[in-house]
Enzyme design. Structure first.
Site, PDB file in Angstrom:
ATOM      1  N   HIS A  55     -14.262   2.134  17.878  1.00 35.58           N
ATOM      2  CA  HIS A  55     -12.925   2.738  17.824  1.00 35.58           C
ATOM      3  C   HIS A  55     -13.035   4.235  17.580  1.00 35.58           C
ATOM      4  CE1 HIS A  55     -10.305  -0.776  17.965  1.00 35.58           C
ATOM      5  NE2 HIS A  55     -11.370  -1.393  17.498  1.00 35.58           N
ATOM      6  N   TYR A  95      -1.950   1.433  11.227  1.00 39.18           N
ATOM      7  CA  TYR A  95      -1.590   1.425   9.811  1.00 39.18           C
ATOM      8  C   TYR A  95      -0.113   1.803   9.752  1.00 39.18           C
ATOM      9  CZ  TYR A  95      -6.516   1.360   8.348  1.00 39.18           C
ATOM     10  OH  TYR A  95      -7.822   0.999   8.115  1.00 39.18           O
ATOM     11  N   PRO A  98      -8.358  -2.326   0.065  1.00 40.97           N
ATOM     12  CA  PRO A  98      -8.899  -2.354   1.433  1.00 40.97           C
ATOM     13  C   PRO A  98      -8.304  -1.318   2.389  1.00 40.97           C
ATOM     14  CG  PRO A  98      -7.398  -4.194   1.086  1.00 40.97           C
ATOM     15  CD  PRO A  98      -7.554  -3.514  -0.231  1.00 40.97           C
ATOM     16  N   LYS A 117     -13.364   0.733   2.978  1.00 36.11           N
ATOM     17  CA  LYS A 117     -14.611   1.257   2.405  1.00 36.11           C
ATOM     18  C   LYS A 117     -15.484   0.211   1.706  1.00 36.11           C
ATOM     19  CE  LYS A 117     -14.408   5.439   3.677  1.00 36.11           C
ATOM     20  NZ  LYS A 117     -14.738   5.192   5.067  1.00 36.11           N
ATOM     21  N   TYR A 122     -12.490   8.661   6.619  1.00 36.98           N
ATOM     22  CA  TYR A 122     -12.465   7.325   7.218  1.00 36.98           C
ATOM     23  C   TYR A 122     -13.803   6.988   7.874  1.00 36.98           C
ATOM     24  CZ  TYR A 122     -10.242   3.189   9.220  1.00 36.98           C
ATOM     25  OH  TYR A 122      -9.903   1.892   9.530  1.00 36.98           O
TER      26      TYR A 122
HETATM   27  C1  PHB Z   1     -10.063  -5.525   9.012  1.00 40.17           C
HETATM   28  O1  PHB Z   1     -10.235  -5.453  10.239  1.00 40.17           O
HETATM   29  O2  PHB Z   1     -10.178  -6.590   8.399  1.00 40.17           O
HETATM   30  C2  PHB Z   1      -9.680  -4.286   8.265  1.00 40.17           C
HETATM   31  C3  PHB Z   1      -9.656  -3.066   8.930  1.00 40.17           C
HETATM   32  C4  PHB Z   1      -9.279  -1.928   8.246  1.00 40.17           C
HETATM   33  C5  PHB Z   1      -8.915  -2.003   6.911  1.00 40.17           C
HETATM   34  C6  PHB Z   1      -8.954  -3.218   6.241  1.00 40.17           C
HETATM   35  C7  PHB Z   1      -9.327  -4.363   6.920  1.00 40.17           C
HETATM   36  O3  PHB Z   1      -8.515  -0.882   6.259  1.00 40.17           O
END
Ligand code: PHB
Ligand code: APR
Length: 391
Positions: A72, A201, A292, A296, A384
């Protein structure tokens, strides 16, 4: 039983450490409380920094990751009916991230370790860790109902937040720092093609939502819920309706499919210092937890283990102890950066029903700024993909 490094816990941290030590010719025994199936089924996050992909490749455990991982180049921030994409490569000197489930990493590492004849024991809970302040530690564990002992040179505590390693550090030495949040995440795995290229997000007044994925046919989605939320109150239709509302954008639709896995995860920030005491070294969730939102947790665990494997390598090759002495400080610097970023992403994107009207307006103003200012986007992107210190 005897080994050089006794590793407690077969999560990603313990498994990768065992692999890296093996590759350096250092013997270890890995003790895991739960069964193999449990470890391979547990659904967790799955966003990998480039450094995490690199260490798995170095370990020789990235074949499937390289075939199936989804690279990504950014994320979408969605709020107040707007969608803004933040590009990573152009802001971070070409870096990107890879989606590959932690569950898959665990399966790959377990298969490889067992293939190579590792002493990796499931259903073998550690009950006590002794002698870490001397030079001959001993680990007690139970296997097939019988108590056994493992003598070793070092103990690696990779046994997660609820493990036995952290409490083995004397209470007058251990300091802990913690923050809790008035939210939890309800996560689902759904058999449906993702409705997005990059992760979304989303902030909304109904709460945060995240659209992630596992493959071209499997989506991973999350909803902010109350910390005391009960899965029984979340039938599939309610989950999809809430995801539709929170992710809504004019001209965009969320595709739905059968839900194959669901779970609720609490959110906390936690750090234990120091990360080592005598001959015990903590790595991963045993030493630190992040919410989450910054993706990280897994990356920190892998980074700890890389530092620890190098330090053990130097010790066993030449008796040099500088790496081991510096382990805690080296890791904590990265850990605290990730703690701040994860806390920041969480407070930026979640809807706190207890916040004042002032706080809410300031939050939306901040979101707009992050999605608009080149400096702010650079900062989000560099954190990130994984911040590395210039000096
Ligand atoms: C996930 O794909 O499980 C995932 C991705 C990004 C995050 C948290 C979980 O910030
Ligand atoms: N004896 C043996 N094993 C134990 C014991 C014990 N007394 N206590 C706990 N364990 C095992 C658990 O059963 C678990 O399999 O330790 C393992 C710890 O694994 P994880 O919780 O996956 O921790 P870690 O390897 O540090 O991985 C960190 O997990 O929660 C996510 O976000 C986090 O992605 C990060 C990753």
């Amino acid at each position: 039983m005897r080994t050089r490094v006794a590793i407690i816990g077969a999560g990603p941290a313990g498994l990768l450490l065992s692999q890296l030590l093996h590759n350096r010719g250092i013997d270890s025994v890995l003790l895991e409380a739960r069964g193999r199936e449990y470890c391979e089924q547990r659904q967790r996050a799955g966003m990998l920094e480039q450094a995490t992909v690199d260490v798995l490749r170095e370990a020789g455990a990235a074949d499937r990751l390289e075939r199936e991982g989804l690279v990504h180049h950014g994320i979408h921030l969605r709020f107040a009916g707007e969608n803004r994409h933040i590009d990573f490569p152009s802001r971070t000197g070409g870096r990107s991230v890879t989606v590959y489930g932690q569950t898959e990493i665990v399966k790959d590492l377990i298969a490889k370790r067992l293939d190579e004849g590792a002493r990796l024991y499931f259903d073998a809970p550690v009950t006590a860790i002794e002698g870490i302040d001397g030079d001959a530690p001993r680990v007690r564990f139970v296997r097939d109902g019988v108590e056994e002992t493992l003598d070793c040179d070092f103990v690696a505590g990779c046994d997660g937040f609820h493990g036995v390693s952290r409490p083995a550090i004397p209470a007058d030495v251990l300091r802990t720092y913690e923050r809790t949040y008035p939210f939890a995440w309800l996560g689902v795995l759904a058999d449906v093609a993702p409705s997005t290229d990059d992760l979304i997000y989303a902030y909304s007044e109904r709460g945060f939502a995240l659209h992630s994925m596992r493959s071209a046919r499997v989506s991973r989605l999350y909803l902010q819920v109350d910390p005391d939320a009960d899965l029984a109150d979340w039938p599939d239709e309610r989950i999809w309706a809430e995801l539709r509302e929170r992710l809504a954008l004019p001209g965009w639709t969320l595709d739905e499919g059968p839900i194959s896995d669901r779970g609720i995860t609490p959110m906390r920030s936690f750090v234990a210092e120091p990360m080592s005491f005598g001959r015990l070294f903590l790595a991963g969730d045993a030493a630190h937890i992040v919410p989450p939102t910054g993706a990280k947790g897994l990356n920190l665990a892998m980074a700890d283990v890389r530092v620890l494997a190098d330090a053990f390598g130097r010790w066993f090759e030449s008796g040099a102890r500088e790496g081991l002495d510096a382990y805690s400080e080296t890791c904590l610097r990265r850990v605290w950066r990730a703690e701040h970023f994860s806390y920041w992403m969480t407070t930026l994107l979640h809807h706190d029903s207890g916040a004042s009207a002032f706080d809410r307006r300031a939050q939306v103003a901040h979101l707009r700024y992050v999605a608009d200012s080149a400096a702010a986007m650079d900062s989000l992107a560099e954190n990130y993909v994984g911040y590395t210190w210039a000096q």
